[in-house]
Motif scaffolding. Structure first.
Motif, PDB file in Angstrom:
ATOM      1  N   GLU A  40     -10.549 -12.077   5.485  1.00  0.00           N
ATOM      2  CA  GLU A  40      -9.092 -12.080   5.527  1.00  0.00           C
ATOM      3  C   GLU A  40      -8.592 -12.469   6.912  1.00  0.00           C
ATOM      4  O   GLU A  40      -9.275 -12.217   7.920  1.00  0.00           O
ATOM      5  CB  GLU A  40      -8.510 -10.700   5.176  1.00  0.00           C
ATOM      6  CG  GLU A  40      -8.909 -10.145   3.828  1.00  0.00           C
ATOM      7  CD  GLU A  40     -10.066  -9.181   3.926  1.00  0.00           C
ATOM      8  OE1 GLU A  40     -10.205  -8.314   3.036  1.00  0.00           O
ATOM      9  OE2 GLU A  40     -10.852  -9.295   4.890  1.00  0.00           O
ATOM     10  N   CYS A  91      -7.294 -15.300   2.479  1.00  0.00           N
ATOM     11  CA  CYS A  91      -8.621 -14.775   2.182  1.00  0.00           C
ATOM     12  C   CYS A  91      -9.491 -15.955   1.785  1.00  0.00           C
ATOM     13  O   CYS A  91      -9.253 -16.578   0.738  1.00  0.00           O
ATOM     14  CB  CYS A  91      -8.544 -13.743   1.068  1.00  0.00           C
ATOM     15  SG  CYS A  91     -10.147 -13.205   0.450  1.00  0.00           S
ATOM     16  N   TRP A 121      -5.505  -8.364  -4.112  1.00  0.00           N
ATOM     17  CA  TRP A 121      -5.200  -7.789  -2.805  1.00  0.00           C
ATOM     18  C   TRP A 121      -4.942  -6.300  -2.991  1.00  0.00           C
ATOM     19  O   TRP A 121      -4.217  -5.897  -3.917  1.00  0.00           O
ATOM     20  CB  TRP A 121      -3.969  -8.448  -2.180  1.00  0.00           C
ATOM     21  CG  TRP A 121      -4.201  -9.829  -1.655  1.00  0.00           C
ATOM     22  CD1 TRP A 121      -3.955 -11.004  -2.310  1.00  0.00           C
ATOM     23  CD2 TRP A 121      -4.710 -10.187  -0.365  1.00  0.00           C
ATOM     24  NE1 TRP A 121      -4.293 -12.068  -1.509  1.00  0.00           N
ATOM     25  CE2 TRP A 121      -4.750 -11.595  -0.305  1.00  0.00           C
ATOM     26  CE3 TRP A 121      -5.135  -9.458   0.743  1.00  0.00           C
ATOM     27  CZ2 TRP A 121      -5.203 -12.299   0.812  1.00  0.00           C
ATOM     28  CZ3 TRP A 121      -5.581 -10.150   1.858  1.00  0.00           C
ATOM     29  CH2 TRP A 121      -5.611 -11.548   1.891  1.00  0.00           C
ATOM     30  N   ARG A 171      -4.400  -2.501  -0.500  1.00  0.00           N
ATOM     31  CA  ARG A 171      -4.093  -2.023   0.849  1.00  0.00           C
ATOM     32  C   ARG A 171      -4.393  -0.536   0.945  1.00  0.00           C
ATOM     33  O   ARG A 171      -4.399   0.188  -0.064  1.00  0.00           O
ATOM     34  CB  ARG A 171      -2.634  -2.292   1.205  1.00  0.00           C
ATOM     35  CG  ARG A 171      -1.605  -1.526   0.371  1.00  0.00           C
ATOM     36  CD  ARG A 171      -0.200  -2.015   0.704  1.00  0.00           C
ATOM     37  NE  ARG A 171       0.816  -1.283  -0.048  1.00  0.00           N
ATOM     38  CZ  ARG A 171       2.102  -1.598  -0.042  1.00  0.00           C
ATOM     39  NH1 ARG A 171       2.552  -2.626   0.679  1.00  0.00           N
ATOM     40  NH2 ARG A 171       2.973  -0.877  -0.749  1.00  0.00           N
ATOM     41  N   ARG A 195      -6.856   3.726  -1.382  1.00  0.00           N
ATOM     42  CA  ARG A 195      -6.646   2.286  -1.511  1.00  0.00           C
ATOM     43  C   ARG A 195      -5.804   2.019  -2.751  1.00  0.00           C
ATOM     44  O   ARG A 195      -6.078   2.571  -3.832  1.00  0.00           O
ATOM     45  CB  ARG A 195      -7.989   1.574  -1.602  1.00  0.00           C
ATOM     46  CG  ARG A 195      -7.913   0.071  -1.508  1.00  0.00           C
ATOM     47  CD  ARG A 195      -9.293  -0.533  -1.311  1.00  0.00           C
ATOM     48  NE  ARG A 195      -9.887  -0.089  -0.053  1.00  0.00           N
ATOM     49  CZ  ARG A 195     -11.004  -0.620   0.450  1.00  0.00           C
ATOM     50  NH1 ARG A 195     -11.625  -1.602  -0.189  1.00  0.00           N
ATOM     51  NH2 ARG A 195     -11.498  -0.158   1.584  1.00  0.00           N
ATOM     52  N   VAL A 254      -4.016  -1.443   6.105  1.00  0.00           N
ATOM     53  CA  VAL A 254      -5.063  -2.466   6.153  1.00  0.00           C
ATOM     54  C   VAL A 254      -5.095  -3.134   4.786  1.00  0.00           C
ATOM     55  O   VAL A 254      -5.167  -2.451   3.754  1.00  0.00           O
ATOM     56  CB  VAL A 254      -6.430  -1.858   6.492  1.00  0.00           C
ATOM     57  CG1 VAL A 254      -7.512  -2.940   6.468  1.00  0.00           C
ATOM     58  CG2 VAL A 254      -6.384  -1.172   7.846  1.00  0.00           C
ATOM     59  N   TYR A 255      -5.022  -4.440   4.783  1.00  0.00           N
ATOM     60  CA  TYR A 255      -4.998  -5.209   3.543  1.00  0.00           C
ATOM     61  C   TYR A 255      -6.370  -5.841   3.310  1.00  0.00           C
ATOM     62  O   TYR A 255      -6.946  -6.469   4.206  1.00  0.00           O
ATOM     63  CB  TYR A 255      -3.918  -6.291   3.612  1.00  0.00           C
ATOM     64  CG  TYR A 255      -2.530  -5.741   3.408  1.00  0.00           C
ATOM     65  CD1 TYR A 255      -1.936  -4.952   4.380  1.00  0.00           C
ATOM     66  CD2 TYR A 255      -1.823  -5.978   2.234  1.00  0.00           C
ATOM     67  CE1 TYR A 255      -0.659  -4.420   4.197  1.00  0.00           C
ATOM     68  CE2 TYR A 255      -0.554  -5.466   2.032  1.00  0.00           C
ATOM     69  CZ  TYR A 255       0.024  -4.685   3.011  1.00  0.00           C
ATOM     70  OH  TYR A 255       1.273  -4.152   2.827  1.00  0.00           O
ATOM     71  N   TYR A 256      -6.846  -5.657   2.076  1.00  0.00           N
ATOM     72  CA  TYR A 256      -8.164  -6.156   1.684  1.00  0.00           C
ATOM     73  C   TYR A 256      -8.014  -7.143   0.529  1.00  0.00           C
ATOM     74  O   TYR A 256      -7.237  -6.899  -0.400  1.00  0.00           O
ATOM     75  CB  TYR A 256      -9.055  -5.020   1.212  1.00  0.00           C
ATOM     76  CG  TYR A 256      -9.318  -3.949   2.241  1.00  0.00           C
ATOM     77  CD1 TYR A 256      -8.484  -2.846   2.352  1.00  0.00           C
ATOM     78  CD2 TYR A 256     -10.432  -4.026   3.075  1.00  0.00           C
ATOM     79  CE1 TYR A 256      -8.732  -1.855   3.278  1.00  0.00           C
ATOM     80  CE2 TYR A 256     -10.694  -3.041   4.010  1.00  0.00           C
ATOM     81  CZ  TYR A 256      -9.834  -1.956   4.107  1.00  0.00           C
ATOM     82  OH  TYR A 256     -10.089  -0.970   5.033  1.00  0.00           O
ATOM     83  N   TRP A 294     -15.629  -7.460  -1.468  1.00  0.00           N
ATOM     84  CA  TRP A 294     -14.473  -7.086  -0.656  1.00  0.00           C
ATOM     85  C   TRP A 294     -14.578  -7.700   0.732  1.00  0.00           C
ATOM     86  O   TRP A 294     -15.680  -7.843   1.283  1.00  0.00           O
ATOM     87  CB  TRP A 294     -14.396  -5.568  -0.507  1.00  0.00           C
ATOM     88  CG  TRP A 294     -14.118  -4.864  -1.789  1.00  0.00           C
ATOM     89  CD1 TRP A 294     -15.018  -4.538  -2.764  1.00  0.00           C
ATOM     90  CD2 TRP A 294     -12.847  -4.403  -2.250  1.00  0.00           C
ATOM     91  NE1 TRP A 294     -14.379  -3.895  -3.803  1.00  0.00           N
ATOM     92  CE2 TRP A 294     -13.044  -3.799  -3.511  1.00  0.00           C
ATOM     93  CE3 TRP A 294     -11.556  -4.430  -1.728  1.00  0.00           C
ATOM     94  CZ2 TRP A 294     -11.992  -3.238  -4.257  1.00  0.00           C
ATOM     95  CZ3 TRP A 294     -10.515  -3.878  -2.447  1.00  0.00           C
ATOM     96  CH2 TRP A 294     -10.731  -3.289  -3.705  1.00  0.00           C
ATOM     97  N   GLY A 320     -10.948  -6.556   5.701  1.00  0.00           N
ATOM     98  CA  GLY A 320      -9.589  -6.063   5.870  1.00  0.00           C
ATOM     99  C   GLY A 320      -8.897  -6.655   7.081  1.00  0.00           C
ATOM    100  O   GLY A 320      -9.524  -7.044   8.065  1.00  0.00           O
ATOM    101  N   GLN A 361      -5.263  -5.835   9.453  1.00  0.00           N
ATOM    102  CA  GLN A 361      -4.205  -4.847   9.691  1.00  0.00           C
ATOM    103  C   GLN A 361      -2.831  -5.498   9.646  1.00  0.00           C
ATOM    104  O   GLN A 361      -2.598  -6.529  10.297  1.00  0.00           O
ATOM    105  CB  GLN A 361      -4.406  -4.177  11.049  1.00  0.00           C
ATOM    106  CG  GLN A 361      -3.316  -3.188  11.433  1.00  0.00           C
ATOM    107  CD  GLN A 361      -3.347  -1.921  10.602  1.00  0.00           C
ATOM    108  OE1 GLN A 361      -4.415  -1.326  10.384  1.00  0.00           O
ATOM    109  NE2 GLN A 361      -2.185  -1.490  10.122  1.00  0.00           N
TER     110      GLN A 361
END
Length: 127
Positions: free
Chosen positions: A6, A22, A36, A38, A45, A93-95, A117, A120, A122
């Protein structure tokens, strides 16, 4: 599994915008739904958005509907999350994640549905 990276996170004021990317390496993601998620400090999560492998079906969490847009460019092996009208509660935090199954007909939304995954990125939204 596919390696996901990401990028695009950062610090933004409330009302601002960010676009997360991503990118997958080593394997194509064109056959997989992508999502997505977060995670904020002290919270579980949570699902944000997902897009089917063809891009024809999209789901959003109610909290981001109308503000966030998920899209994909299979030629670039990349998925995007355009985030507009950001709020402090979007801080997390975005994954990104790739579906555990290929060619799924429904858009998954549970973390357990995803098998790969990223690390992540921020996102911090100041008030």
């Amino acid at each position: 599994q596919v390696q996901l990276v990401e990028s695009g996170g950062g610090l933004v004021q409330a009302g601002g915008s960010l676009r997360l990317s991503c990118t997958a390496s080593e394997r194509t993601i064109s056959n997989y739904a992508m999502g997505w998620f977060r995670q904020a400090p002290g919270k579980e999560r949570e699902f944000v958005a997902a897009i089917s492998w063809l891009g024809s079906r999209i789901n959003y969490a109610n909290s981001v509907k109308g503000r966030f847009t998920i899209s994909r460019d299979n030629a670039k092996n990349t998925v995007y999350l355009q985030m507009n009208s950001l709020k402090p509660e979007d801080t997390a935090v975005y994954y990104c994640a790739a579906d555990r199954l290929s060619f799924r007909t429904v858009v998954p939304a549970r973390p357990v549905d995803f098998g790969s995954w990223g690390q992540g990125t921020q996102v911090t939204v100041s008030s």
